[in-house]
Scaffold this motif. Structure first.
Motif, PDB file in Angstrom:
ATOM      1  N   GLY A  14      27.060  86.829  41.585  1.00  0.00           N
ATOM      2  CA  GLY A  14      28.158  87.331  40.758  1.00  0.00           C
ATOM      3  C   GLY A  14      28.764  86.275  39.863  1.00  0.00           C
ATOM      4  N   SER A  15      28.595  85.014  40.177  1.00  0.00           N
ATOM      5  CA  SER A  15      29.178  83.958  39.338  1.00  0.00           C
ATOM      6  C   SER A  15      28.471  83.868  37.989  1.00  0.00           C
ATOM      7  N   SER A  20      29.629  82.261  29.198  1.00  0.00           N
ATOM      8  CA  SER A  20      28.888  81.035  28.851  1.00  0.00           C
ATOM      9  C   SER A  20      28.067  80.470  30.002  1.00  0.00           C
ATOM     10  N   TRP A  21      27.708  81.301  30.965  1.00  0.00           N
ATOM     11  CA  TRP A  21      26.891  80.824  32.072  1.00  0.00           C
ATOM     12  C   TRP A  21      25.549  80.277  31.578  1.00  0.00           C
ATOM     13  N   ALA A  22      24.895  80.967  30.637  1.00  0.00           N
ATOM     14  CA  ALA A  22      23.593  80.504  30.141  1.00  0.00           C
ATOM     15  C   ALA A  22      23.728  79.154  29.435  1.00  0.00           C
ATOM     16  N   ASP A  45      35.014  87.430  45.573  1.00  0.00           N
ATOM     17  CA  ASP A  45      35.705  86.862  44.411  1.00  0.00           C
ATOM     18  C   ASP A  45      34.986  87.152  43.102  1.00  0.00           C
ATOM     19  N   ASN A  46      33.706  87.493  43.167  1.00  0.00           N
ATOM     20  CA  ASN A  46      32.918  87.729  41.964  1.00  0.00           C
ATOM     21  C   ASN A  46      32.684  89.210  41.664  1.00  0.00           C
ATOM     22  N   LEU A  47      33.345  90.099  42.399  1.00  0.00           N
ATOM     23  CA  LEU A  47      33.231  91.529  42.111  1.00  0.00           C
ATOM     24  C   LEU A  47      33.953  91.846  40.814  1.00  0.00           C
ATOM     25  N   MET A 130      26.533  91.510  30.786  1.00  0.00           N
ATOM     26  CA  MET A 130      26.011  92.546  31.670  1.00  0.00           C
ATOM     27  C   MET A 130      25.173  91.894  32.751  1.00  0.00           C
ATOM     28  N   HIS A 131      25.227  92.456  33.932  1.00  0.00           N
ATOM     29  CA  HIS A 131      24.228  92.178  34.958  1.00  0.00           C
ATOM     30  C   HIS A 131      23.552  93.512  35.248  1.00  0.00           C
TER      31      HIS A 131
END
Length: 188
Positions: A14-15, A20-22, A45-47, A130-131
């Motif tokens: 979920g993190s 900007s994760w990529a 915490d990542n929901l 999106m995931h």
């Protein structure tokens, strides 16, 4: 937009839905679609989905996609959900190429009324994310949800990787052709 593959085996917790994760993971300054095969275990915490509080969202082996767009600030949640539905429809079309018939309810894909996918869209001040993931196996999925999986439909890992590339490339083509259509259209 760039297509990146993250090392198979990495866990989606979920993190990775954070803005900007990529860029942080790959150093890429662009809209991206990142994909990999690995487990999913979303921690509290990542929901993102308020309906999922207190629910287990997990699976031992998933085909994961993280999509991030920077083309509108602030991020537009409605546009993110439209793009999410487009990704779901692309996936359904690609599954048909392997003889897998599915149904759709919102952003969820089902085989014989058993849930095949999980998905969420979100937006921030700078990005839309999106995931989206497909069960490769039903092992490790929540006991209170009837699930289906790609392996139950005789898909090999080679075919799953072909599907992965096909979904990502088709999604990028759709985004590119939409952008080209915008630039060629006379507006009033």
């Amino acid at each position: 937009m760039q297509y990146l593959k993250w090392k198979d085996g990495n866990e989606y917790d979920g993190s990775q839905i954070n803005p900007s994760w990529a860029f942080q993971e790959f150093g890429v300054k662009d809209s991206t679609i990142v994909s990999w095969v690995g487990p999913m275990n979303i921690l509290g915490d990542n929901l993102i989905d308020c309906e999922d509080v207190g629910v287990d969202i997990k699976g031992n082996l998933m085909l994961n996609f993280i999509v991030e767009h920077f083309d509108e600030q602030p991020g537009n949640l409605k546009l993110a959900y439209h793009r999410q539905r487009m990704l779901v429809m692309i996936t359904r079309d690609k599954l048909l190429d392997y003889g897998i018939r599915t149904t759709q309810d919102g952003d969820d894909i089902f085989i014989d009324n058993k849930k095949l996918s999980v998905s969420i869209a979100t937006a921030s001040i700078s990005t839309m994310k999106m995931h989206f993931a497909l069960n490769i196996t039903t092992e490790g999925t929540p006991d209170d949800v009837e699930t289906s999986a790609l392996e139950d439909n005789n898909m090999s890992m080679e075919q799953i990787h072909e599907l992965q590339d096909s979904i990502a490339n088709t999604y990028m083509e759709h985004i590119e052709t939409i952008n080209k259509d915008i630039t060629k259209t006379r507006v009033f």
